[in-house]
Design a protein around this motif. Structure first.
Motif, mmCIF file in Angstrom:
data_model
loop_
_atom_site.group_PDB
_atom_site.id
_atom_site.type_symbol
_atom_site.label_atom_id
_atom_site.label_comp_id
_atom_site.label_asym_id
_atom_site.label_seq_id
_atom_site.Cartn_x
_atom_site.Cartn_y
_atom_site.Cartn_z
ATOM 1 N N VAL A 128 0.828 -1.215 0.000
ATOM 2 C CA VAL A 128 0.000 0.000 0.000
ATOM 3 C C VAL A 128 0.858 1.259 0.000
ATOM 4 C CG1 VAL A 128 -1.746 1.309 1.259
ATOM 5 C CG2 VAL A 128 -1.912 -1.187 1.126
ATOM 6 N N PHE A 129 1.775 1.350 0.981
ATOM 7 C CA PHE A 129 2.534 2.588 1.135
ATOM 8 C C PHE A 129 3.788 2.615 0.264
ATOM 9 C CE2 PHE A 129 -0.039 2.345 4.945
ATOM 10 C CZ PHE A 129 -0.475 3.657 5.101
ATOM 11 N N GLY A 130 4.514 1.497 0.218
ATOM 12 C CA GLY A 130 5.746 1.481 -0.543
ATOM 13 C C GLY A 130 5.532 1.474 -2.042
ATOM 14 N N SER A 131 4.489 0.728 -2.522
ATOM 15 C CA SER A 131 4.264 0.590 -3.967
ATOM 16 C C SER A 131 3.193 1.544 -4.488
ATOM 17 C CB SER A 131 3.883 -0.856 -4.302
ATOM 18 O OG SER A 131 4.937 -1.738 -3.978
ATOM 19 N N LEU A 132 1.967 1.425 -3.970
ATOM 20 C CA LEU A 132 0.866 2.215 -4.517
ATOM 21 C C LEU A 132 1.048 3.707 -4.264
ATOM 22 C CD1 LEU A 132 -2.195 -0.059 -3.658
ATOM 23 C CD2 LEU A 132 -1.216 0.390 -5.913
ATOM 24 N N ILE A 133 1.668 4.077 -3.151
ATOM 25 C CA ILE A 133 1.808 5.501 -2.825
ATOM 26 C C ILE A 133 3.200 6.019 -3.189
ATOM 27 C CG2 ILE A 133 1.810 7.199 -0.955
ATOM 28 C CD1 ILE A 133 -0.368 5.569 0.414
ATOM 29 N N ALA A 134 4.241 5.513 -2.524
ATOM 30 C CA ALA A 134 5.571 6.105 -2.682
ATOM 31 C C ALA A 134 6.172 5.848 -4.059
ATOM 32 C CB ALA A 134 6.501 5.594 -1.588
ATOM 33 N N PHE A 135 6.046 4.620 -4.584
ATOM 34 C CA PHE A 135 6.650 4.344 -5.891
ATOM 35 C C PHE A 135 5.984 5.173 -6.983
ATOM 36 C CE2 PHE A 135 6.968 1.919 -9.868
ATOM 37 C CZ PHE A 135 8.349 1.897 -9.998
ATOM 38 N N ASN A 136 4.663 5.284 -6.949
ATOM 39 C CA ASN A 136 3.974 6.110 -7.935
ATOM 40 C C ASN A 136 4.349 7.580 -7.780
ATOM 41 O OD1 ASN A 136 1.968 4.512 -9.662
ATOM 42 N ND2 ASN A 136 1.632 3.658 -7.639
ATOM 43 N N ALA A 137 4.583 8.008 -6.532
ATOM 44 C CA ALA A 137 5.030 9.382 -6.305
ATOM 45 C C ALA A 137 6.392 9.614 -6.942
ATOM 46 C CB ALA A 137 5.097 9.663 -4.803
ATOM 47 N N TYR A 138 7.290 8.632 -6.832
ATOM 48 C CA TYR A 138 8.622 8.756 -7.425
ATOM 49 C C TYR A 138 8.529 8.832 -8.947
ATOM 50 C CZ TYR A 138 13.407 7.505 -8.769
ATOM 51 O OH TYR A 138 14.658 7.485 -9.339
ATOM 52 N N MET A 139 7.705 7.983 -9.544
ATOM 53 C CA MET A 139 7.570 8.005 -10.992
ATOM 54 C C MET A 139 6.940 9.318 -11.464
ATOM 55 S SD MET A 139 9.078 5.305 -11.827
ATOM 56 C CE MET A 139 8.814 5.428 -13.589
ATOM 57 N N TYR A 140 6.028 9.890 -10.667
ATOM 58 C CA TYR A 140 5.459 11.197 -10.996
ATOM 59 C C TYR A 140 6.556 12.259 -10.988
ATOM 60 C CZ TYR A 140 2.618 15.431 -10.743
ATOM 61 O OH TYR A 140 2.081 16.666 -10.987
ATOM 62 N N LEU A 141 7.415 12.202 -9.972
ATOM 63 C CA LEU A 141 8.504 13.173 -9.887
ATOM 64 C C LEU A 141 9.457 13.032 -11.073
ATOM 65 C CD1 LEU A 141 9.305 12.963 -6.062
ATOM 66 C CD2 LEU A 141 8.237 14.884 -7.261
ATOM 67 N N LEU A 142 9.762 11.794 -11.475
ATOM 68 C CA LEU A 142 10.635 11.588 -12.629
ATOM 69 C C LEU A 142 10.030 12.193 -13.892
ATOM 70 C CD1 LEU A 142 12.002 7.930 -12.284
ATOM 71 C CD2 LEU A 142 13.293 10.064 -12.090
ATOM 72 N N ALA A 143 8.699 12.124 -13.990
ATOM 73 C CA ALA A 143 8.028 12.610 -15.195
ATOM 74 C C ALA A 143 7.844 14.122 -15.199
ATOM 75 C CB ALA A 143 6.667 11.925 -15.342
ATOM 76 N N HIS A 144 7.859 14.771 -14.024
ATOM 77 C CA HIS A 144 7.495 16.183 -13.962
ATOM 78 C C HIS A 144 8.568 17.090 -13.362
ATOM 79 C CE1 HIS A 144 3.570 14.152 -14.345
ATOM 80 N NE2 HIS A 144 3.198 15.254 -14.966
ATOM 81 N N THR A 145 9.669 16.527 -12.853
ATOM 82 C CA THR A 145 10.726 17.354 -12.275
ATOM 83 C C THR A 145 12.074 16.839 -12.776
ATOM 84 O OG1 THR A 145 11.072 16.026 -10.267
ATOM 85 C CG2 THR A 145 9.310 17.663 -10.201
ATOM 86 N N SER A 146 13.137 17.425 -12.261
ATOM 87 C CA SER A 146 14.476 16.980 -12.627
ATOM 88 C C SER A 146 14.812 15.672 -11.925
ATOM 89 C CB SER A 146 15.513 18.035 -12.229
ATOM 90 O OG SER A 146 15.630 18.107 -10.818
#
Length: 300
Positions: free
Chosen positions: A229-247
Motif C-alpha cells: 500500500v505505502f511502498g508501492s501504490l503511494i511512494a513508488f507512484n510518487a517517485y515516478m510522478y517526480l521523474l516525469a514532472h521534475t528533474s
C-alpha cells in the motif's frame, strides 16, 4: 543531473502535488527498508518483492481502466518491461536480497549514492556536471568507499554486491525512463512497470527456488501489506510522478532523507548496531548528495 530538466514539462518545481510526492518518497520510503526486513521473516526477497509489485500493479491498472484509461500499446509494454526489470527486478530485488545479511540502515545509507550514479549515467547523453556537482560526486564516492569498509558490509560480501547491483540498475532504469523509454501516460504507465517488474521478480524467485514460510508470521504479513500500500501504490507512484514532472536530482532527493530515517528506525526499533565510523561514512555520503542538490537548485 539537472540538465534532464530541459526535456521535462515546465511545471512549477514546488507545486502542491510535487510537495506531496516528495513527502511520500522522503518519509514513506525511509520506513519501508525496515518493513522489508520484517517481511523477510516469512517471505524470501524475490518472492516478497514480486508478489508486492504484482498485486499493486494489478490493482492500479484495474483502477485506471475503470476510470477509462487505455491499455499500454506494445511499445509501451516493452519499455515497461525494460524499466521494470532494471528498477524493480534489479533495484528492489537486490535491496531485499542484501537485507538478508546487512542491516536496513546500512543498506539505505549505501543507496544514498543513487543521485551520484544518475549524474554519471547522464554523461552518456553528454550532460556534464558542474563544479559543485563534481564535488558532490567526489565526496559521495569517498563516503561510499568508507561505508563499504565498515563491519556491516565487511561481514557480507554477497550483501555488498547485491546492493551495489541494486543501485546501478535502479539508477539506469530511472535515467532510461526519463530519456528514451517512455511508458503509458500517467498511472497506467506506473502500473505496467510494476506488473512487468513483478513478473520478472517472480521468475527470479522460481529460478532460485524460493518459497515462503507457511503459515507466515503476522508481523511479516503486516509488513508485506505496508509495502504494497505505502511502498508501492503511494511512494513508488510518487517517485515516478517526480521523474516525469521534475528533474532527476529533485526526484532522487529522497536518498538524502531516507538514510537518516532508516538508520534511526533500524537502531531504535530493530536493535541494529551501527558503528561510529559507519555513521560518519553515511554522513559524508549525504554531504555529497546535498552538494549535488544545491548545485541543481542554483542552476534551476
Amino acid at each position: 543531473m539537472s540538465a534532464a530538466t530541459s526535456s521535462l514539462p515546465s511545471t512549477p518545481a514546488l507545486s502542491p502535488m510535487v510537495m506531496l510526492c516528495l513527502a511520500a518518497t522522503w518519509l514513506v520510503w525511509g520506513s519501508t527498508y525496515l518493513a522489508i526486513k520484517y517481511a523477510l521473516i516469512s517471505f524470501p526477497p524475490f518472492f516478497q518483492m514480486g508478489t508486492r509489485f504484482l498485486l499493486a500493479g494489478v490493482v492500479l491498472a484495474a483502477w485506471m481502466r475503470w476510470r477509462g484509461a487505455a491499455w499500454p500499446d506494445a511499445r509501451q509494454w516493452r519499455n515497461a518491461l525494460v524499466v521494470g526489470t532494471l528498477m524493480l527486478g534489479g533495484g528492489m530485488g537486490g535491496t531485499a536480497y542484501a537485507e538478508q545479511t546487512v542491516g536496513s540502515g546500512l543498506v539505505v545509507a549505501f543507496i544514498a549514492v543513487v543521485p551520484l550514479m544518475i549524474a554519471a549515467l547522464n554523461l552518456l547523453w553528454r550532460v556534464v556536471p558542474g563544479r559543485m556537482e563534481m564535488a558532490g560526486i567526489a565526496v559521495g564516492l569517498a563516503g561510499v568507499l568508507m561505508l563499504t569498509q565498515g563491519a556491516g558490509f565487511q561481514a557480507s560480501p554477497a550483501g555488498l554486491a547485491a546492493i551495489a547491483i541494486a543501485c546501478i540498475t535502479w539508477s539506469l532504469g530511472s535515467v532510461l525512463s526519463q530519456r528514451s523509454l517512455p511508458m503509458a501516460p500517467g498511472a497506467m504507465g506506473f502500473a505496467s512497470e510494476m506488473i512487468c517488474g513483478g513478473v520478472v521478480l517472480m521468475a527470479l524467485a522460481w529460478a532460485t527456488g524460493e518459497s515462503p514460510a507457511w503459515p507466515p508470521e503476522p508481523l511479516a504479513v503486516g509488513a508485506w501489506f505496508y509495502l504494497v500500500v505505502f511502498g508501492s501504490l503511494i511512494a513508488f507512484n510518487a517517485y515516478m510522478y517526480l521523474l516525469a514532472h521534475t528533474s532527476a536530482a529533485l526526484a532522487s532527493s529522497y536518498t538524502f532523507v531516507n538514510p537518516v530515517i532508516a538508520m534511526v528506525l533500524g537502531v531504535a526499533v530493530a536493535g541494529e548496531h551501527i558503528t561510529g565510523p559507519e555513521w560518519l561514512a553515511a554522513g559524508i555520503v549525504l554531504c555529497g548528495v546535498v552538494l549535488m542538490l544545491r548545485a541543481t537548485t542554483a542552476r534551476r
